[in-house]
Design a protein around this motif. Structure first.
Motif, short mmCIF file in Angstrom:
data_model
loop_
_atom_site.label_atom_id
_atom_site.label_comp_id
_atom_site.label_asym_id
_atom_site.label_seq_id
_atom_site.Cartn_x
_atom_site.Cartn_y
_atom_site.Cartn_z
N ILE A 140 -8.51 24.72 10.53
CA ILE A 140 -8.93 23.95 9.36
C ILE A 140 -8.24 22.59 9.42
O ILE A 140 -7.01 22.51 9.53
N ILE A 141 -9.03 21.52 9.36
CA ILE A 141 -8.50 20.16 9.37
C ILE A 141 -8.61 19.58 7.96
O ILE A 141 -9.69 19.57 7.37
N LEU A 142 -7.49 19.08 7.46
CA LEU A 142 -7.43 18.59 6.08
C LEU A 142 -7.57 17.08 6.06
O LEU A 142 -6.58 16.34 5.98
N GLY A 143 -8.79 16.60 6.19
CA GLY A 143 -9.07 15.19 6.00
C GLY A 143 -8.93 14.31 7.21
O GLY A 143 -9.38 13.16 7.21
N GLY A 144 -8.33 14.79 8.29
CA GLY A 144 -8.14 13.97 9.47
C GLY A 144 -9.17 14.26 10.54
O GLY A 144 -10.25 14.81 10.27
N ASP A 145 -8.85 13.87 11.77
CA ASP A 145 -9.75 14.05 12.90
C ASP A 145 -9.27 15.18 13.81
O ASP A 145 -8.09 15.52 13.84
N ALA A 146 -10.20 15.71 14.56
CA ALA A 146 -9.88 16.66 15.62
C ALA A 146 -10.39 16.09 16.94
O ALA A 146 -11.55 15.69 17.03
N ALA A 147 -9.52 16.04 17.94
CA ALA A 147 -9.90 15.48 19.24
C ALA A 147 -9.38 16.37 20.35
O ALA A 147 -8.23 16.83 20.31
N LEU A 148 -10.24 16.61 21.33
CA LEU A 148 -9.87 17.37 22.52
C LEU A 148 -10.11 16.48 23.74
O LEU A 148 -11.20 15.93 23.90
N THR A 149 -9.08 16.35 24.59
CA THR A 149 -9.17 15.46 25.75
C THR A 149 -8.70 16.19 27.00
O THR A 149 -7.62 16.78 27.01
N ALA A 150 -9.52 16.14 28.04
CA ALA A 150 -9.15 16.70 29.34
C ALA A 150 -9.34 15.62 30.40
O ALA A 150 -10.40 14.97 30.45
N GLU A 151 -8.34 15.44 31.25
CA GLU A 151 -8.39 14.40 32.28
C GLU A 151 -7.88 14.96 33.60
O GLU A 151 -6.80 15.57 33.64
N ASN A 152 -8.63 14.75 34.66
CA ASN A 152 -8.24 15.24 35.97
C ASN A 152 -8.65 14.22 37.03
O ASN A 152 -9.85 13.95 37.20
N THR A 153 -7.69 13.67 37.73
CA THR A 153 -7.96 12.76 38.84
C THR A 153 -7.36 13.37 40.10
O THR A 153 -6.15 13.62 40.15
N SER A 154 -8.21 13.62 41.09
CA SER A 154 -7.74 14.31 42.29
C SER A 154 -8.28 13.65 43.55
O SER A 154 -9.39 13.11 43.56
#
Length: 195
Positions: A140-154
């Motif tokens: 549950i998010i109370l008024g803010g943002d939800a962000a999911l970040t995945a980064e892969n450099t190979s």
């Protein structure tokens, strides 16, 4: 001359909230994982012989698995999270950073009459980078943002070279590079995000 180099590396980096956790945060909840994995196998067999025949054989095998995960786990049970905002990130540790995987085999044979050289380089690299809200998690998010970040450099390379000298020379080389890279940021099935 003969040379053999073998590397076998399994690297796992995780930042997570486990199943059955109950978390209440009024501000930002940040689940952050960074990973940079570098492996290499190098074999050099160069033979120069005064004998009539020279032989050089080099084999390099690099087998690497690198996992970088940041997640909220459900694991079949409810994980309840309440936060002002949420950031889940599985990333490289710095700008320009990269996972590197390599295999290099070099062989050479020189002799008065005949030289025979062979080189084999085998590079098998698997990377998995994930930022997840897993099944069974309730967020549950109370008024803010939800962000999911995945980064892969190979970067993945395989190099094989052979040189044979003498009045008769035979050289053979083979390089195989197999790279699998999986990168995902995902709210999985049966996970709940409200806000």
């Amino acid at each position: 001359a003969a040379a053999v180099a073998i590397t076998d590396v399994n690297s796992t980096t995780q930042a997570y909230l486990a199943s059955d956790d109950v978390i209440v945060a009024t501000g930002l909840l940040n689940i952050h994982s960074t990973s940079d994995t570098d492996t290499a196998a190098a074999a050099d067999a160069s033979a120069v012989s005064p004998a009539s025949t020279g032989v050089g054989v080099a084999v390099a095998i690099n087998d690497a698995t690198a996992v970088n995960q940041a997640f909220i786990s459900g694991a079949g049970q409810i994980t309840a999270i309440t936060a002002g905002s949420l950031l889940i990130e599985a990333v490289m540790p710095a700008v320009g950073a990269e996972n590197t995987f390599s295999a290099e085999a070099i062989s050479g044979a020189g002799a008065a009459t005949a030289g025979v050289a062979g080189a084999l380089a085998w590079n098998d690299a698997d990377t998995r980078t994930e930022a997840l809200i897993a099944p069974g998690a309730a967020v549950i998010i109370l008024g803010g943002d939800a962000a999911l970040t995945a980064e892969n450099t190979s970067r993945s390379t395989a190099t094989a070279a052979s040189t044979a000298g003498g009045s008769a020379g035979v050289g053979a080389s083979a390089a195989f590079d197999n790279a699998t890279n999986i990168t995902r940021a995902e709210i999985e099935d049966n996970a709940v995000l409200t806000g």
